[in-house]
Design a protein around this motif. Structure first.
Motif, mmCIF file in Angstrom:
data_model
loop_
_atom_site.group_PDB
_atom_site.id
_atom_site.type_symbol
_atom_site.label_atom_id
_atom_site.label_comp_id
_atom_site.label_asym_id
_atom_site.label_seq_id
_atom_site.Cartn_x
_atom_site.Cartn_y
_atom_site.Cartn_z
ATOM 1 N N ALA A 184 0.823 -1.211 0.000
ATOM 2 C CA ALA A 184 0.000 0.000 0.000
ATOM 3 C C ALA A 184 0.856 1.259 0.000
ATOM 4 O O ALA A 184 0.584 2.214 -0.747
ATOM 5 C CB ALA A 184 -0.926 -0.004 1.217
ATOM 6 N N VAL A 185 1.901 1.284 0.818
ATOM 7 C CA VAL A 185 2.762 2.467 0.887
ATOM 8 C C VAL A 185 3.511 2.647 -0.423
ATOM 9 O O VAL A 185 3.632 3.764 -0.946
ATOM 10 C CB VAL A 185 3.740 2.353 2.069
ATOM 11 N N SER A 186 4.034 1.560 -0.972
ATOM 12 C CA SER A 186 4.762 1.645 -2.237
ATOM 13 C C SER A 186 3.867 2.154 -3.357
ATOM 14 O O SER A 186 4.262 3.035 -4.134
ATOM 15 C CB SER A 186 5.334 0.271 -2.604
ATOM 16 N N GLU A 187 2.649 1.633 -3.450
ATOM 17 C CA GLU A 187 1.741 2.064 -4.514
ATOM 18 C C GLU A 187 1.349 3.531 -4.349
ATOM 19 O O GLU A 187 1.234 4.264 -5.340
ATOM 20 C CB GLU A 187 0.497 1.172 -4.525
ATOM 21 N N ALA A 188 1.142 3.966 -3.114
ATOM 22 C CA ALA A 188 0.824 5.380 -2.881
ATOM 23 C C ALA A 188 1.981 6.268 -3.311
ATOM 24 O O ALA A 188 1.786 7.332 -3.930
ATOM 25 C CB ALA A 188 0.507 5.604 -1.400
ATOM 26 N N ALA A 189 3.204 5.841 -2.999
ATOM 27 C CA ALA A 189 4.384 6.617 -3.372
ATOM 28 C C ALA A 189 4.551 6.682 -4.879
ATOM 29 O O ALA A 189 4.792 7.761 -5.455
ATOM 30 C CB ALA A 189 5.629 5.995 -2.732
ATOM 31 N N GLU A 247 2.841 11.262 -10.838
ATOM 32 C CA GLU A 247 2.085 12.498 -11.039
ATOM 33 C C GLU A 247 2.976 13.737 -11.021
ATOM 34 O O GLU A 247 2.836 14.632 -11.868
ATOM 35 C CB GLU A 247 1.019 12.624 -9.953
ATOM 36 N N LYS A 248 3.944 13.761 -10.067
ATOM 37 C CA LYS A 248 4.691 14.999 -9.842
ATOM 38 C C LYS A 248 6.182 14.896 -10.167
ATOM 39 O O LYS A 248 6.859 15.932 -10.278
ATOM 40 C CB LYS A 248 4.534 15.429 -8.381
ATOM 41 N N GLY A 249 6.695 13.686 -10.267
ATOM 42 C CA GLY A 249 8.134 13.511 -10.449
ATOM 43 C C GLY A 249 8.786 13.064 -9.157
ATOM 44 O O GLY A 249 8.429 13.547 -8.074
ATOM 45 N N ALA A 267 2.072 11.003 4.439
ATOM 46 C CA ALA A 267 0.726 11.543 4.637
ATOM 47 C C ALA A 267 -0.281 10.842 3.729
ATOM 48 O O ALA A 267 -1.401 10.522 4.149
ATOM 49 C CB ALA A 267 0.731 13.047 4.367
ATOM 50 N N ALA A 268 0.123 10.573 2.481
ATOM 51 C CA ALA A 268 -0.775 9.901 1.541
ATOM 52 C C ALA A 268 -1.089 8.479 1.992
ATOM 53 O O ALA A 268 -2.189 7.971 1.761
ATOM 54 C CB ALA A 268 -0.157 9.896 0.146
#
Length: 215
Positions: free
Chosen positions: A27-32, A38-40, A51-52
Motif C-alpha cells: 500500500a505504501v509503495s503504490e501510494a508513493a 504524477e509529480k516527479g 501523509a498519503a
C-alpha cells in the motif's frame, strides 16, 4: 470449519502478521509511486508520501530505508528469482537451461521484468525508473543481491560461481533493457517478441560456450 480456520494460511504460508506487513509494504509503495508518476520523483518529499499512506514518517522509514526503495519494492520479489529457478529446476535440467526457459516464458507472458510489456502503467513506471538516476543506481544494488543469491544456488567454488552469476544476471539485464528500449520507442510487445526470443536464445547460447560447468 470455523471462519478463523478457513482464513488460516496453509502449511508454509505466511502468518497473519506477515501478511499484514506485506499489505502495508504494498500500500505504501503504490501510494508513493502514484505521487512520483504524477509529480516527479524529485519533487515529492517523503513526508508527502507518509501523509498519503496515512502513516508517520518514522514508520515509513521502518518499512523503506530509502526513498528509492519505495519504487524498487516492486522488484523485491525478483531479487532471488534466478536463484529460485535454479534451485527448483528438475534434476536433469541444467541451470542455464532452466534460466533460459524461465526467461522465454517471461517473454511469452510479457512479464515487465523482461522489458517486453507495453501496458501503459508499466511504460509509465519504467520511464520513472530509468529516467531517475538515483533509482537506476539503487536498482544496481538490487541486481548485486541477485548475483549473490544466484551464485549460492549455483554452488561450487565461490569465485567461479560468482563470475557465472554476474554474467547471467548481466545478460538478463541487457536483454530486458533492449526490449524496453524498443517498446519505449513505440513498438508493440507483440512486434518485438520474435526478436526478443531470438536474442535470448542467442545470448544463452553464448553463455553456454563460456560457462560449460553450468551448461
Amino acid at each position: 470449519m470455523t471462519d478463523e480456520e478457513a482464513a488460516a494460511p496453509g502449511p508454509g504460508a505466511p502468518g497473519l502478521r506477515e501478511r499484514k506487513k506485506q499489505r502495508m509494504y504494498q500500500a505504501v509503495s503504490e501510494a508513493a509511486i502514484a505521487l512520483f508518476l504524477e509529480k516527479g520523483f524529485e519533487k515529492v518529499p517523503v513526508a508527502e508520501v507518509a501523509a498519503a499512506a496515512d502513516i508517520s514518517k518514522p514508520t515509513l522509514f521502518r518499512y523503506f530505508p530509502t526513498k528509492e526503495d519505495l519504487v524498487l519494492h516492486r522488484f523485491a520479489d525478483h531479487q532471488d528469482e534466478a536463484a529460485r529457478v535454479v534451485t527448483a529446476r528438475p534434476a536433469k535440467r541444467t541451470p542455464l537451461d532452466a534460466l533460459q526457459r524461465h526467461f522465454l516464458d517471461g517473454l511469452e507472458r510479457q512479464d515487465p521484468v523482461t522489458g517486453l510489456c507495453d501496458h501503459p502503467a508499466v511504460l509509465a513506471f519504467h520511464r520513472l525508473l530509468y529516467g531517475t538516476p538515483s533509482l537506476v543506481a539503487r536498482l544496481y544494488e538490487y541486481q548485486d543481491r541477485s548475483e549473490h543469491s544466484l551464485a549460492e544456488a549455483l554452488g561450487g567454488a565461490p569465485l567461479p560461481a560468482r563470475l557465472a552469476a554476474g554474467q547471467i544476471i548481466a545478460v538478463q539485464r541487457i536483454l530486458a533493457m533492449e526490449n524496453w528500449r524498443r517498446i519505449d520507442a513505440g513498438e508493440s510487445a507483440d512486434a518485438v517478441w520474435p526478436d526478443a526470443a531470438a536474442a535470448a536464445n542467442r545470448a544463452f547460447g553464448q553463455l553456454r560456450s563460456g560457462l560449460t560447468p553450468y551448461a
